[in-house]
Write an enzyme that holds these catalytic residues in place. Structure first.
Site, PDB file in Angstrom:
ATOM      1  CG  LEU A 141      29.058-101.873 -96.085  1.00  0.00           C
ATOM      2  CD1 LEU A 141      28.902-103.059 -97.042  1.00  0.00           C
ATOM      3  CD2 LEU A 141      30.394-101.185 -96.312  1.00  0.00           C
ATOM      4  CG  ASP A 142      27.609 -94.905 -97.666  1.00  0.00           C
ATOM      5  OD1 ASP A 142      27.500 -94.734 -96.437  1.00  0.00           O
ATOM      6  OD2 ASP A 142      28.427 -94.289 -98.379  1.00  0.00           O
ATOM      7  CB  VAL A 143      21.494 -96.967 -98.999  1.00  0.00           C
ATOM      8  CG1 VAL A 143      20.465 -97.527 -99.983  1.00  0.00           C
ATOM      9  CG2 VAL A 143      20.880 -96.893 -97.602  1.00  0.00           C
ATOM     10  CB  THR A 145      28.550 -98.922-100.588  1.00  0.00           C
ATOM     11  OG1 THR A 145      28.823 -97.557-100.906  1.00  0.00           O
ATOM     12  CG2 THR A 145      29.837 -99.723-100.664  1.00  0.00           C
ATOM     13  CG  HIS A 238      29.077 -90.292 -97.976  1.00  0.00           C
ATOM     14  ND1 HIS A 238      28.241 -89.266 -98.400  1.00  0.00           N
ATOM     15  CD2 HIS A 238      28.247 -91.318 -97.637  1.00  0.00           C
ATOM     16  CE1 HIS A 238      26.974 -89.659 -98.297  1.00  0.00           C
ATOM     17  NE2 HIS A 238      26.963 -90.902 -97.842  1.00  0.00           N
TER      18      HIS A 238
END
Length: 309
Positions: A141-143, A145, A238
């Protein structure tokens, strides 16, 4: 003391006449940018003479190249992570509620907290499979999110879960608060995603990108925004953020992809309103179907209360 290696070798006939940066990039497996930086620093010599990146390679001439420092191994910082909740754990897997501001694993340029480091601090054993810096990691998961994330605790868990993500049998469900009201209220975005042509740190819908499919449906519409449930067929970097920008309904709180900063400020958001709310998959040991959910964190819950007023 420097650990840099120096190589001395003749210019192969097939590279004669090529620019230094292009030729050495092919020969050494380094990027042209790295070779150009070496040449600028005086680390590339031909027959004892320092050459620039745009000079030409000469057949049978001798090159002397001082290579860059070897990359240091990425090791997770072992630290207790506030707000990282263990949602489920057994011998094969661990599911966590990843807070915002935490990476899945260490990466170049990121020295902040990671899920891997947080699990180590909490005493969890994870699988030894995978590259050293991301052992046990089967998804990311993105930082910026938050939400549910699963990590392999055993080699069986790693093999099974990695294959499930590869085969797209894992059901990934996100909630996203987007600006405006998508039309139609339920739809599918099928558009390839790749690096942005003029800003490599962003991604964009581009014909040269990788296949990406996002399904969405409206949960609730507000005056200025819409809460969506989003299902991903693919897992591009993304992806939701890029696809929502592409249909002109960016995630609230996401200035990188076109959000309104005034609305973000009014809702008290300092990151995109995007949350991995549920993961569904077959358990590695017995194949039973599991669904693990993560509740909204405080900042996202607060934003929903405010946007509804």
């Amino acid at each position: 003391m420097s650990n840099r290696e120096t190589r001395t070798l003749p210019v192969p006939e097939g590279l004669a006449g090529m620019r230094v940066d292009a030729g050495l990039s092919k020969m050494l497996g380094l990027s042209r940018t790295v070779v150009a930086d070496l040449a600028t620093a005086g680390d590339v010599l031909i027959d004892g003479r320092v050459v620039g990146k745009s000079d030409r390679l000469i057949a049978d001439a001798w090159m002397e190249i001082t290579l860059p420092e070897p990359a240091r191994p990425l090791t997770p910082k072992v630290e207790v992570i506030e707000g990282m909740e263990i949602l489920y754990s057994d011998d094969d897997l661990i599911a966590v509620h990843k807070p915002v501001g935490v990476a899945a694993h260490p990466t170049v340029g990121w020295d902040g907290p990671s899920v891997v480091g947080g699990l180590a601090a909490a005493g969890f054993r994870i699988s030894t499979s995978g590259p050293p810096e991301r052992k046990g990691i089967v998804q990311r998961l993105d930082v910026g999110t938050s939400g549910v994330m699963v990590i392999a605790a055993s080699e069986r868990g790693y093999t099974s879960l990695k294959q499930a993500f590869r085969d797209r049998t894992v059901e990934k469900t996100y909630h996203a608060l987007v600006q405006g009201h998508p039309d139609p209220f339920t739809g599918t975005i099928d558009a390839a995603i790749g690096r942005h042509p003029s800003a490599g740190w962003r991604f964009a819908v581009t014909s040269a990108g990788k296949h990406a499919v996002t399904h969405y449906q409206t949960i609730e519409a507000f005056r200025e925004a819409t809460l969506l449930e989003v299902h991903l067929e693919t897992g591009r970097t993304h992806q939701i953020r890029v696809h929502m920008e592409a249909i002109h309904h960016p995630c609230v709180g996401d200035p990188m992809y076109g959000s309104n900063p005034e609305l973000s400020e009014r809702l008290g958001l300092t990151r995109q309103w995007l949350h991995a709310v549920r993961l569904g998959f077959n358990h590695p040991a017995d194949g039973r179907w599991m669904e693990i959910e993560a509740p909204y964190p405080a900042d996202l819950a607060h934003a929903l209360e405010v946007v509804d007023k």
